[in-house]
Write an enzyme that holds these catalytic residues in place. Structure first.
Site, PDB file in Angstrom:
ATOM      1  N   HIS A   1       0.836  -1.213   0.000  1.00 43.57           N
ATOM      2  CA  HIS A   1       0.000   0.000   0.000  1.00 43.57           C
ATOM      3  C   HIS A   1       0.865   1.255   0.000  1.00 43.57           C
ATOM      4  O   HIS A   1       1.378   1.667   1.038  1.00 43.57           O
ATOM      5  CB  HIS A   1      -0.905  -0.014   1.240  1.00 43.57           C
ATOM      6  CG  HIS A   1      -1.909   1.096   1.261  1.00 43.57           C
ATOM      7  ND1 HIS A   1      -3.106   0.986   1.915  1.00 43.57           N
ATOM      8  CD2 HIS A   1      -1.905   2.353   0.722  1.00 43.57           C
ATOM      9  CE1 HIS A   1      -3.793   2.113   1.776  1.00 43.57           C
ATOM     10  NE2 HIS A   1      -3.077   2.963   1.071  1.00 43.57           N
TER      11      HIS A   1
ATOM     12  N   ARG B   1       2.249   9.066  -6.528  1.00 42.52           N
ATOM     13  CA  ARG B   1       1.850  10.413  -7.002  1.00 42.52           C
ATOM     14  C   ARG B   1       2.094  10.693  -8.480  1.00 42.52           C
ATOM     15  O   ARG B   1       1.923  11.839  -8.913  1.00 42.52           O
ATOM     16  CB  ARG B   1       2.557  11.510  -6.179  1.00 42.52           C
ATOM     17  CG  ARG B   1       2.356  11.392  -4.674  1.00 42.52           C
ATOM     18  CD  ARG B   1       0.928  11.567  -4.266  1.00 42.52           C
ATOM     19  NE  ARG B   1       0.769  11.613  -2.811  1.00 42.52           N
ATOM     20  CZ  ARG B   1      -0.274  11.101  -2.167  1.00 42.52           C
ATOM     21  NH1 ARG B   1      -1.247  10.499  -2.836  1.00 42.52           N
ATOM     22  NH2 ARG B   1      -0.366  11.184  -0.860  1.00 42.52           N
TER      23      ARG B   1
ATOM     24  N   HIS C   1     -10.488   0.900   1.462  1.00 43.68           N
ATOM     25  CA  HIS C   1     -10.238   1.954   2.449  1.00 43.68           C
ATOM     26  C   HIS C   1     -11.582   2.095   3.180  1.00 43.68           C
ATOM     27  O   HIS C   1     -12.478   2.794   2.702  1.00 43.68           O
ATOM     28  CB  HIS C   1      -9.842   3.239   1.712  1.00 43.68           C
ATOM     29  CG  HIS C   1      -9.867   4.491   2.530  1.00 43.68           C
ATOM     30  ND1 HIS C   1      -8.750   5.268   2.744  1.00 43.68           N
ATOM     31  CD2 HIS C   1     -10.881   5.121   3.177  1.00 43.68           C
ATOM     32  CE1 HIS C   1      -9.077   6.321   3.483  1.00 43.68           C
ATOM     33  NE2 HIS C   1     -10.370   6.252   3.771  1.00 43.68           N
TER      34      HIS C   1
ATOM     35  N   ASP D   1       1.428   2.620   3.684  1.00 44.30           N
ATOM     36  CA  ASP D   1       0.574   3.715   3.218  1.00 44.30           C
ATOM     37  C   ASP D   1       1.421   4.984   3.014  1.00 44.30           C
ATOM     38  O   ASP D   1       0.997   6.094   3.357  1.00 44.30           O
ATOM     39  CB  ASP D   1      -0.596   3.976   4.187  1.00 44.30           C
ATOM     40  CG  ASP D   1      -1.699   4.839   3.555  1.00 44.30           C
ATOM     41  OD1 ASP D   1      -1.618   5.143   2.349  1.00 44.30           O
ATOM     42  OD2 ASP D   1      -2.640   5.215   4.279  1.00 44.30           O
TER      43      ASP D   1
HETATM   44 ZN   LIG Z   1      -6.690   4.893   2.495  1.00 45.36          ZN
HETATM   45 ZN   LIG Z   2      -3.501   4.992   1.015  1.00 41.99          ZN
END
Ligand SMILES: [Zn+2]
Ligand SMILES: [Zn+2]
Length: 423
Positions: free
Chosen positions: A62, A66, A180, A305
């Site tokens: 995860h 960008r 999510h 993340d």
């Molecule tokens: Zn998320």
């Molecule tokens: Zn994320």
């Protein structure tokens, strides 16, 4: 050829934990044997891993790179350099780029760019067009182009009806749906976890239920459809209870936990946007539940993340700053500190959470045997260092761990037989 010698090889898949030398020929492992037993041909490169752990290449399931669209915060090049420095050999990048990775041409753009990246990049495709939660994205075409999973990360798949459709579609393609989980009505306007600290700071909080009610919805839909469901960045005790319930029923439900959620809690939040992420830092009892889940196997993977935001965007008022923090370069050190050095987790289990665990979520294998791709994560459990975010190859600086001292660090990252990073 490359000979990695004298390391302590930990490979959860083959239940190995012993001194081994590994000979690499081109992109693949050629031979693994007892120390000193393998003779490398003349001219081979030697990496002396004495005192270090040698593990299968770590996978970060995860991350946000960008690119395309927000290259001032990160690019595939800078993000994967930071990943290699953090000990990762493969990363799965979320589709919330500009434009969103919701069709095969964007997927191909990412895959093409990734050919010159420092580590492997496995893209995740959007579940819905533009991740707007209205119509299914071109999932089958994106799978042809190389996606390994589907997600509308940044937000949940908007409705139960659409989630059901995505799951049914992904089941037929054998792709995991990564969710999510967030009830947007409960989370609306919130910037941290609801509690004493949010009141003290005067910031709007969201309850733990903002996550767990959506996890409950998704688990029910996984049961209805038989799809593979993976809960991203699980942060609340109640969410983990839903995942355990699903596992007990034999559903194909998995989850990941981030290093920041097993390290920090809401009481640690300062009026500084480096502490603003989604889901927000949780309560003490949540962190205890997450750590128990990492120990007992109900958590399948550690994922960072990694969410870079350039200083111009992030260094603003707490309320206005975007959610997210950097993750790659502190993941191993935080895991060692919080889980292994604290005596809660074995090193083998920690390695599993970065290798076979995420691989299984993706329907892949990760093991060290002859013929396998030569992806290795080599790290130290004793090397002392201080994290200086200014030295990161990432384009962003948003880490709450800047300046922190650690014992244990990634020492080298081998991707496809090449040393992608060396401390
Ligand atoms: Zn998320
Ligand atoms: Zn994320």
């Amino acid at each position: 050829m490359l000979l990695v010698k004298n390391g302590r090889v930990i490979d959860p898949a083959s239940k190995t934990d012993s001194a081994r030398d590994i000979l690499i020929d081109g992109e693949a492992i050629k031979e693994i044997g007892e120390p000193g037993k393998i003779s490398a041909p003349q001219g081979s490169e030697i990496f002396d891993a004495s005192g270090m752990i040698v593990a299968p290449g770590f996978i970060d399931i995860h991350v946000h790179l960008r690119e395309p669209g927000q290259e001032s915060s990160e690019t595939i090049d800078t993000g994967t350099k930071s990943a290699a420095r953090g000990g990762f050999t493969a990363v799965c990048c979320m589709p919330n780029t500009k434009p969103v990775n919701d069709n095969a041409s964007i997927t191909r753009f990412i895959v093409d760019k990734a050919r010159s990246a420092s580590v492997r990049v496995w893209p995740i495709g959007a579940a819905s067009i533009g991740s707007k939660g209205e119509n299914l994205a071109e999932i089958a075409a994106m799978k042809e182009a190389g996606i390994v999973a589907v997600s509308d990360d940044g937000k949940p798949i908007a409705t139960a009806k659409l989630t059901r459709q995505v799951m049914e579609y992904c089941k037929s393609l054998d792709l995991p749906v990564i969710e999510h989980s967030e009830d947007v009505s409960l989370a609306a306007g919130a910037v941290m976890r609801e509690g004493v600290t949010s009141t003290r700071l005067g910031l709007r909080g969201m309850p733990a239920a903002a996550e767990s009610v959506c996890v409950a919805r998704d688990v029910q839909l996984a049961e209805l459809t038989g799809a593979r469901l993976h809960i991203a960045h699980l942060s609340a005790k109640g969410s983990l209870e839903q995942v355990k319930f699903a596992k007990e029923r034999g559903l194909r439900v998995t989850c990941e936990v981030t290093p920041h959620h097993f390290t920090l809690i809401d009481e640690d939040v300062q009026y500084d946007s480096k502490f603003k992420m989604n889901p927000p830092l949780a309560a003490r009892e949540d962190r205890e539940a997450l750590i128990a889940g990492l120990v007992d196997g109900s958590v399948d993977a550690i994922a960072t993340d990694h969410a870079p935001h350039e200083p111009a965007l992030k260094d603003v008022e707490f309320d206005k700053a975007p959610f997210g923090i950097l993750g790659f370069e502190t993941a191993i050190a935080l895991s060692l500190e919080q889980l292994v050095q604290s005596g809660k987790l074995s090193l083998t289990r920690m390695v599993e959470l970065f290798t076979t665990g995420p691989a299984r979520v993706l329907g892949m294998e990760r093991k060290l045997t002859a013929g396998q791709p030569a992806d290795l994560t080599i790290f130290s459990t004793t090397h002392e260092w201080k994290y200086d975010v200014k030295q990161s190859p990432s384009k962003s600086r948003n880490s709450p761990f800047d300046g922190k001292s650690f014992k244990g660090a990634p020492m080298a990252t081998v991707v496809g037989g090449k040393i992608a990073y060396r401390r």
